[in-house]
Write an enzyme that holds these catalytic residues in place. Structure first.
Site, PDB file in Angstrom:
ATOM      1  CE  LYS A 140      -5.785  -7.059  -8.022  1.00  0.00           C
ATOM      2  NZ  LYS A 140      -5.787  -5.929  -7.054  1.00  0.00           N
TER       3      LYS A 140
HETATM    4  C1  LIG Z   1      -5.890  -6.024  -5.691  1.00  0.00           C
HETATM    5  C2  LIG Z   1      -5.466  -4.854  -4.895  1.00  0.00           C
HETATM    6  C3  LIG Z   1      -5.143  -4.943  -3.525  1.00  0.00           C
HETATM    7  C4  LIG Z   1      -5.269  -6.226  -2.735  1.00  0.00           C
HETATM    8  O1  LIG Z   1      -4.485  -7.269  -3.221  1.00  0.00           O
HETATM    9  P1  LIG Z   1      -4.507  -8.725  -2.522  1.00  0.00           P
HETATM   10  O2  LIG Z   1      -4.229  -9.702  -3.597  1.00  0.00           O
HETATM   11  O3  LIG Z   1      -5.828  -8.859  -1.907  1.00  0.00           O
HETATM   12  O4  LIG Z   1      -3.428  -8.720  -1.534  1.00  0.00           O
HETATM   13  C5  LIG Z   1      -4.699  -3.805  -2.878  1.00  0.00           C
HETATM   14  N1  LIG Z   1      -4.601  -2.615  -3.505  1.00  0.00           N
HETATM   15  C6  LIG Z   1      -4.905  -2.481  -4.816  1.00  0.00           C
HETATM   16  C7  LIG Z   1      -4.796  -1.144  -5.450  1.00  0.00           C
HETATM   17  C8  LIG Z   1      -5.350  -3.580  -5.553  1.00  0.00           C
HETATM   18  O5  LIG Z   1      -5.660  -3.432  -6.861  1.00  0.00           O
END
Ligand SMILES: *Cc1c(COP(=O)(O)O)cnc(C)c1O
Length: 469
Positions: free
Chosen positions: A112
């Protein structure tokens, strides 16, 4: 570049306004009106570029008209300069033609950061220009909160309030949020669960009177800028594996369909991707759609991969929009029937067409731990549970051994010690250097009752760099 709503009734916006918007006024999500398309020669000419320069080329068409080239370049250089690995998103080989794209070298150790480090800087740039301030209110069960705070901590024109359920996030995740200080940073622990937090955010968007005219901005993955930033690393990975002369496949651990939607866009922009694998945990609404054309809401299960614990996937609407020939009225009808009845199927030929690109798998906690243990034994690599789900799905759904398979490594294993322990891997988890004293740092957080008015009063008391709005 103009952006339109998936439900066809909201006004088209430019990039700047999309950045500051949450949902469209008709309840839809914003998508580009026309996707840029690059030629194979153009993509090939980007081989070997540093990450931030590649990012500039891939994202430039999306921001044209809103952000000057020189400014955008500078913002991108700063954004990806904070990552601790010089390659920003290095590829690590696991097996024959199987690779993990490590997306966890940012400040909060999860993918993120790629989007939220950029979002914070873009917001500040645009707000400076407009002479405005905004308030961000977000709910988190873990990763989003710390990445959003890290991304906004230097913003002059943003106050950020992150709500997490009191005593219900892991200690690493809580400390990654509460040990960041600044007069514009406000951690709130709600005496309730994650849904309570999310409901408060939704209610605050619906009725913004308590903000006294200050604009409220969304940082969840409905924000277009987050998707945009995630497109870049698909190009980055493919270019290192012989693309675009050669096709690449991706396996993507996903809950909200954000990350994988970015891969779908990369393909539509000209990158040869021959397969996209939707990898979910037990909360498998996306897998049930991809495998059986059933998009139906079910109860939520807590898993060892909490960042994918969702009942419905907010970004899936963006794919449905394309699936239905970008017909906003059709989408509005479909989403309405979902709201009424909790589920739908799409017409068979639309589903079959989608399945030409997408495969899927749901992986439970036991299989997740098994995969962590197997991969550790085979390679010495320690996977986080989300990435492990991606590896499992890649191995079960892979269509061609000749096509390089890239699994998105979405988090560093140290963030999810419970899964690693359960997997029985006898390797001590160590925090990277910049977080090594995390457990000794002072924490700042306000505990508030599970009550909307209390939370909103707190925001209006502190929303202007700690002072009243
Ligand atoms: C947010 C997150 C995801 C999922 O991301 P999406 O936006 O739902 O595709 C997967 N793995 C981790 C570690 C995350 O923080």
């Amino acid at each position: 570049m103009r952006y339109i709503s998936t439900r066809g009734q909201a006004p088209a916006l430019n990039f700047e306004d999309v950045l500051l918007a949450g949902l469209a006024s008709d309840g839809g999500l914003y998508v580009p009106e026309n996707l840029p398309r690059f030629t194979q020669e153009e993509i090939a000419s980007w081989a070997g570029l540093p990450y931030h320069e590649l990012a500039f080329r891939v994202m430039r068409p999306f921001v044209t008209g809103s952000i000057a080239d020189a400014d955008f370049k500078k913002i991108l250089e700063e954004t990806y300069g904070v990552f601790s690995h010089s390659a920003v998103a290095p590829l690590r080989q696991l097996n024959g033609n199987e690779w993990v794209l490590e997306l966890f070298h940012g400040p909060t150790l999860a993918f993120k950061d790629f989007a939220l480090q950029l979002l914070g800087r873009l917001l500040d740039h645009v707000l400076q220009k407009r002479g405005e301030r905004v308030v961000i209110i977000g709910a988190t069960s873990g990763d989003t909160g710390s990445a959003a705070i890290e991304g906004c901590k230097h913003c002059e024109n943003v106050d950020i309030f992150i709500l997490h359920p009191h005593n219900r996030v892991s200690e690493v995740q809580r400390r990654q949020m509460t040990t960041l200080f600044g007069e514009n940073i406000h951690n709130i622990a709600i005496e309730g669960n994650f849904d309570d937090c999310q409901e408060m955010v939704k209610a605050s968007f619906a009725d913004q009177g308590f903000l006294k005219g200050t604009r409220l901005v969304a940082v969840n993955s409905i924000n277009w800028a987050r998707i945009m930033a995630q497109i870049v690393y698909y190009f980055h990975a493919a270019l290192q594996l012989g693309g675009p002369a050669r096709s690449v496949a991706f396996s993507v651990p996903t809950g909200n369909f954000g990350d994988i939607f970015a891969g779908y866009l990369a393909r539509n922009m000209g990158l040869p991707i021959n397969q996209l694998i939707v990898a979910t945990n037990r909360n498998d609404i996306l897998h049930r759609f991809m495998s059986g054309n059933q998009y139906v809401k079910e109860t939520l299960h807590a898993t060892l991969s909490p960042s994918m614990d969702i009942m419905v996937s907010s970004n899936f609407e963006r794919l449905l929009f394309d699936m239905h020939g970008r017909n906003g009225a059709a989408l509005a009808g479909l989403m309405d029937s979902f709201k009424q009845g909790g589920g739908f199927s799409v017409e068979q030929d639309r589903w079959t067409e989608t399945r030409k690109l997408f495969d899927s798998l749901a992986v439970d906690d036991e299989q997740t731990c098994e995969t962590i243990a197997d991969v550790f034994e085979q390679t010495g690599e320690l996977l986080d549970p989300h990435t492990a789900i991606g590896v499992r799905a890649a191995r079960e759904c892979r269509r061609s051994l000749d096509v390089p398979m890239v699994i998105l490594g979405t988090a560093h294993p140290v963030k999810f010690p419970e899964a690693v322990e359960k997997a029985g891997v006898g390797k001590a988890l160590e925090l990277p250097a910049h977080l090594s004293d995390l457990f000794e740092r002072e924490e700042r957080c306000t505990v508030l009752a599970n009550d909307l008015k209390t939370v909103q009063a707190f925001v209006s008391q502190h929303g202007n760099r700690g002072k009243p709005l």
